[in-house]
Scaffold this motif. Structure first.
Motif, PDB file in Angstrom:
ATOM      1  N   UNK A 149       0.804  -1.179  -0.025  1.00  0.00           N
ATOM      2  CA  UNK A 149      -0.125  -0.071   0.134  1.00  0.00           C
ATOM      3  C   UNK A 149       0.799   1.382  -0.042  1.00  0.00           C
ATOM      4  N   UNK A 150       0.162   2.312  -0.668  1.00  0.00           N
ATOM      5  CA  UNK A 150       0.861   3.637  -0.460  1.00  0.00           C
ATOM      6  C   UNK A 150      -0.124   4.065   0.888  1.00  0.00           C
ATOM      7  N   UNK A 151       0.601   4.620   1.911  1.00  0.00           N
ATOM      8  CA  UNK A 151      -0.074   5.346   2.933  1.00  0.00           C
ATOM      9  C   UNK A 151       0.563   6.589   3.139  1.00  0.00           C
ATOM     10  N   UNK A 167      -1.523  12.974  -4.431  1.00  0.00           N
ATOM     11  CA  UNK A 167      -2.518  12.814  -4.978  1.00  0.00           C
ATOM     12  C   UNK A 167      -2.271  11.560  -6.206  1.00  0.00           C
ATOM     13  N   UNK A 168      -0.594  11.707  -6.204  1.00  0.00           N
ATOM     14  CA  UNK A 168      -0.155  10.878  -7.297  1.00  0.00           C
ATOM     15  C   UNK A 168      -0.281   9.433  -6.965  1.00  0.00           C
ATOM     16  N   UNK A 169      -0.468   9.311  -5.553  1.00  0.00           N
ATOM     17  CA  UNK A 169      -0.601   7.765  -5.218  1.00  0.00           C
ATOM     18  C   UNK A 169      -1.924   7.574  -4.240  1.00  0.00           C
ATOM     19  N   UNK A 170      -2.516   8.415  -3.690  1.00  0.00           N
ATOM     20  CA  UNK A 170      -3.664   8.141  -2.882  1.00  0.00           C
ATOM     21  C   UNK A 170      -4.759   8.819  -3.508  1.00  0.00           C
ATOM     22  N   UNK A 171      -6.011   7.956  -3.538  1.00  0.00           N
ATOM     23  CA  UNK A 171      -7.148   8.231  -4.032  1.00  0.00           C
ATOM     24  C   UNK A 171      -7.972   8.117  -2.827  1.00  0.00           C
ATOM     25  N   UNK A 230     -11.283   8.005  -2.307  1.00  0.00           N
ATOM     26  CA  UNK A 230     -12.242   7.129  -2.438  1.00  0.00           C
ATOM     27  C   UNK A 230     -11.824   5.536  -2.430  1.00  0.00           C
ATOM     28  N   UNK A 231     -10.552   5.366  -2.634  1.00  0.00           N
ATOM     29  CA  UNK A 231     -10.294   3.830  -2.378  1.00  0.00           C
ATOM     30  C   UNK A 231      -9.372   3.607  -1.087  1.00  0.00           C
ATOM     31  N   UNK A 232      -9.719   4.413  -0.206  1.00  0.00           N
ATOM     32  CA  UNK A 232      -8.921   4.347   1.218  1.00  0.00           C
ATOM     33  C   UNK A 232      -9.208   3.167   1.930  1.00  0.00           C
ATOM     34  N   UNK A 233      -8.218   2.601   2.352  1.00  0.00           N
ATOM     35  CA  UNK A 233      -8.023   1.114   3.331  1.00  0.00           C
ATOM     36  C   UNK A 233      -7.281   1.212   4.318  1.00  0.00           C
ATOM     37  N   UNK A 234      -7.401   2.551   5.030  1.00  0.00           N
ATOM     38  CA  UNK A 234      -6.245   2.982   6.100  1.00  0.00           C
ATOM     39  C   UNK A 234      -6.739   2.144   7.152  1.00  0.00           C
ATOM     40  N   UNK A 279      -4.744   5.097   2.883  1.00  0.00           N
ATOM     41  CA  UNK A 279      -3.982   3.936   2.296  1.00  0.00           C
ATOM     42  C   UNK A 279      -4.676   3.434   1.263  1.00  0.00           C
ATOM     43  N   UNK A 280      -3.877   3.196   0.094  1.00  0.00           N
ATOM     44  CA  UNK A 280      -4.292   3.019  -1.176  1.00  0.00           C
ATOM     45  C   UNK A 280      -3.242   1.418  -1.714  1.00  0.00           C
TER      46      UNK A 280
END
Length: 796
Positions: free
Chosen positions: A579-581, A592-596, A598-602, A621-622
């Motif tokens: 993940x990117x966090x 924002x290049x790595x985190x969306x 709307x797809x957050x799973x933190x 986290x994405x």
């Protein structure tokens, strides 16, 4: 003259306020041409420039260069510095291999020694460490050079102790106290620190006993600009802001003085902690402490600085340091209460105090306190909603923080003048004075009982009582006399009004507003005679609005006021996912290049997540692509049972360049013993009166944090009950996300910087593993102990 008295007294009050702050630290910078026997700020600044060239946290490439620079500077003075190396385990389980720099100036007598101390490591991972604590190291280097140039022979040994690993867990100080032979004969330590990049340097005492002897000796040393008070130390003791000197006190029972500055707190531990941002007047202030204290304490007997009594103390312009024993607290309080009641009766029988007016005065003053406190608190909550970007500055002091402090103080002044403008009869001033005096008596009583360090506020009461006496005797007292009687209140209160939100964060900015009202109450003998109170209130409101507008235009992030942001890559070996966090509340063009969002799973990654100073968890986290990052190797070299105890040696060996290992247990598992390089954590007593130990009496699933130097493996020697099966979660981190060969992360834009106080710009491997149950193998009626492998949750 009487016609312009209001204007003149108002100007005198403003001048008194300015002088309070102007006189608290040196205003002249000593330059490179300063005589060699004297401290030079610009010579010290050259040291800061060299120390803070690069981020030099323990384990970084620049750390070795910084160490070499300091050693060479000490050698230039004719000293023979040594490097003390070892392993340190802090009381909270933070482990590192610090390298302290130690030098000694031999004294003429076999007496207790004086330690001059600061630390040379910067905070991981992006701070240049100019103020914290390059300024402290530079102060000592320049101070020692100047002292040696005088050719004085000290009576006491002078030990220069430049510690390492302070930012990681006070590890260098711990190593010095536990292992260095010089630590056994220390009588006093002077520690130079920073928690910002400017402002006054505050003196804070560290002692296990009472402060009477310490404050008396400090007073005799004759520092020119002492900034200290017993209230600040009382608050300091309640906060989790330990320094190296705390280790000296707790583990070595060594008395000491901290000297630290906190203004421009927004630079603390950030990439903005550079020599260019260090206030040179502040550096001069540090030198103004060191030189007289070094001269004094190198000669006096340091055998016993313990005392059987405590002192109230505070600094004030002109008088420098005022002190008196705790035993006076209730005596002074009793006298003040007696005089207060006596003056009320005296005012009543002389028809100068009218009880209906007194009750009205209580209503007015309590109304002002309530309006100011509630609206100020509400205003800050509203400001945080309007400017959510302020949450990105974790330590709570924004770049425009001083503008907000000014606005909230002006708002309090506006409310005071507007409300009191409704009560227009100066002849009632003695009656109006009863309410603020009573409130100040309540504050003094509460201080005497619960916060004795604040008991010097009784002085405000005494000068208020003198003012009340004059008001009872004279219908139109001399306005300038009233100002003179109000000046002590200005000297005592105004520094707290300005610095409380800096020290504790803007979340308590409403306290500045409330204190401003209390100061206004002390100034009522002056302000109540003003005929244009409503006009002053309107002007204060206007300036409040002006400062709020200025704050608005300084609320954005620019190249001078960078936005702190964060990005971490976490490779989860257990789930074979990555993940990117980010810890950011507000994403920007870089994250924002790595985190969306709307797809957050933190949420799935915040259980047992990496600890940070302010307890922050991942906000976002994405999913990220899997990278072939080398995993750590886990080896067991010993596994045996003696009685009912299992003895196990585990080695965690990195297979890439890393800076940090965090080890958690899946449950709150207490080991019977755990050692790293023969070192272990010490028991300590917490404020809840319980005893804890990071390994054996634990309060958290975070077992340890190991800060790696030169990729040295973490070797654990543990002992626990043979039927116990500890399960671990390992985080292995490197600070090289922007440089790692597996990634192509763009550099930040100029209006951004790495977020401090958290793990950032890191490549993290997360991996769970467990210790298998110990097995016995029978061969020809003999029992052979089997060596248990480490069982991981995945196939490697």
């Amino acid at each position: 003259m009487r016609k312009f008295s209001s204007l003149l007294t108002f100007l005198l009050i403003i001048i008194s306020l300015i002088y309070t702050f102007y006189s608290s630290k040196p205003q002249r910078i000593t330059d490179l041409d300063t005589p060699k026997q004297e401290f030079s700020t610009l010579r010290a600044l050259e040291h800061v420039k060299n120390i803070a060239k690069e981020c030099h946290y323990l384990g970084s490439a620049a750390h070795e260069e910084t160490k070499t620079y300091i050693i060479n500077e000490l050698k230039k003075m004719g000293l023979q510095p040594e490097v003390q190396k070892g392993t340190s385990v802090s009381k909270t389980g933070r482990i590192s291999n610090p390298q302290n720099i130690i030098a000694k100036i031999k004294g003429s007598d076999n007496t207790k020694s004086l330690v001059l101390m600061s630390h040379y490591d910067s905070s991981p991972h992006s701070s240049y460490g100019a103020s914290d604590a390059g300024s402290g190291v530079a102060t000592i280097l320049e101070g020692i050079r100047a002292y040696l140039a005088t050719n004085k022979v000290p009576r006491n040994d002078i030990i220069i102790c430049i510690t390492d690993g302070e930012e990681l867990g006070l590890n260098g100080a711990d190593l010095f106290i536990k292992k260095h032979p010089l630590a056994k004969n220390v009588g006093l330590a002077l520690n130079f620190e920073a928690r910002g990049s400017g402002g006054n340097s505050y003196m804070l005492i560290e002692t296990n006993g009472k402060n009477g002897k310490m404050i008396s000796e400090f007073s005799k040393a004759g520092a020119s600009y002492p900034v200290t008070n017993s209230l600040a130390y009382s608050i300091y003791k309640m906060l989790p802001n330990d320094t190296d000197l705390t280790v000296f006190r707790e583990q070595g029972d060594i008395e000491g003085f901290n000297f630290a500055f906190i203004d421009d707190h927004f630079d603390y531990h950030t990439a903005n902690d550079t020599w260019q941002n260090l206030d040179q007047n502040t550096l001069q202030h540090q030198g103004s402490y060191l030189m007289p204290l070094l001269s004094y304490f190198s000669q006096v007997d340091l055998t016993n600085l313990k005392s059987d009594r405590d002192y109230i103390y505070f600094n004030a312009p002109v008088f420098n340091l005022i002190k008196y024993p705790f035993s006076w607290i209730f005596v002074l309080l009793g006298i003040a209460i007696f005089l207060f009641i006596g003056l009320i009766f005296y005012g009543k029988i002389t028809y100068r105090i009218d009880f209906p007016a007194v009750f009205k005065g209580f209503g007015l003053f309590l109304l002002v306190l309530s309006i100011t406190g509630l609206l100020s608190f509400g205003m800050w909550q509203l400001i945080k909603l309007v400017y959510p970007q302020y949450k990105e500055i974790q330590h709570g002091f924004t770049y425009n923080g001083y503008v907000y402090i000014s606005a909230f103080i002006l708002f309090a002044v506006a409310v005071c003048f507007k409300v009191y403008a409704k009560f227009k009869t100066p002849v009632k001033t003695p009656s109006l004075m009863i309410a603020p005096l009573f409130i100040w008596l309540v504050v003094s009583t509460m201080s005497a009982v619960y916060l004795k360090g604040a008991s010097y506020f009784i002085i405000i009461v005494f000068f208020g009582l003198i003012s009340l006496f004059v008001l009872i005797r004279q219908k139109r007292p001399n306005p300038f006399l009233m100002v003179v009687l109000a000046v002590p209140s200005i000297f005592i209160l105004s520094p707290f009004i300005a610095t409380f939100p800096v020290a504790l964060g803007l979340k308590i900015i409403f306290i500045s507003s409330i204190l401003s009202v209390l100061l206004f109450g002390a100034l009522l003998p002056v302000f109540s005679f003003y005929k244009r109170k409503n006009l002053l209130g309107n002007l204060a409101l206007l300036f409040t609005l002006v400062f709020l507008i200025i704050a608005h235009f300084k609320s954005d992030f620019t190249e001078e006021r960078q936005k702190p942001n964060s990005l971490v890559y976490v490779l989860d070996i257990d789930q074979n996912k990555a993940v990117w966090a980010s810890y950011d509340n507000i994403l920007d063009s870089w994250t924002e290049n790595y985190i969306n969002p709307e797809e957050n799973i933190a949420e799935a990654y915040n259980a047992n997540t990496l600890q940070s100073k302010y307890g922050r968890a991942f906000t976002y986290a994405n999913q990220a692509p899997l990278k072939k990052v080398p995993q750590p190797r886990l080896d067991i070299s010993k596994d045996t049972i003696i009685g009912d105890q299992r003895h196990l040696d585990l080695c965690i060996a990195p297979q890439r360049d890393i800076q940090r290992i965090d080890l958690y247990t899946k449950t709150l598992f207490n080991f019977d013993a755990l050692h790293i390089d023969d070192e272990t954590a010490l028991d300590f007593n917490y404020s809840d009166n319980n005893t804890y130990n990071a390994f054996t009496k634990r309060w958290s699933q975070n077992l340890l944090t190991y800060f790696v130097s030169k990729n040295k493996p973490l070797e654990l020697r543990m002992r626990f009950h043979k039927d116990s099966l500890p399960e671990f979660i390992l985080y292995e981190s490197s600070y090289d996300l922007l440089k790692n060969e597996h990634f192509s992360i763009p550099t930040r834009e100029k209006d951004m910087m790495p977020k401090p106080f958290i793990l950032n710009d890191a490549v993290v491997i997360k991996k769970s593993f467990a210790i298998e149950k110990y097995k016995e193998i029978k061969v020809d009626n003999a029992v052979i102990d089997s060596v248990s492998p480490v069982q991981t949750t995945t196939n490697e």
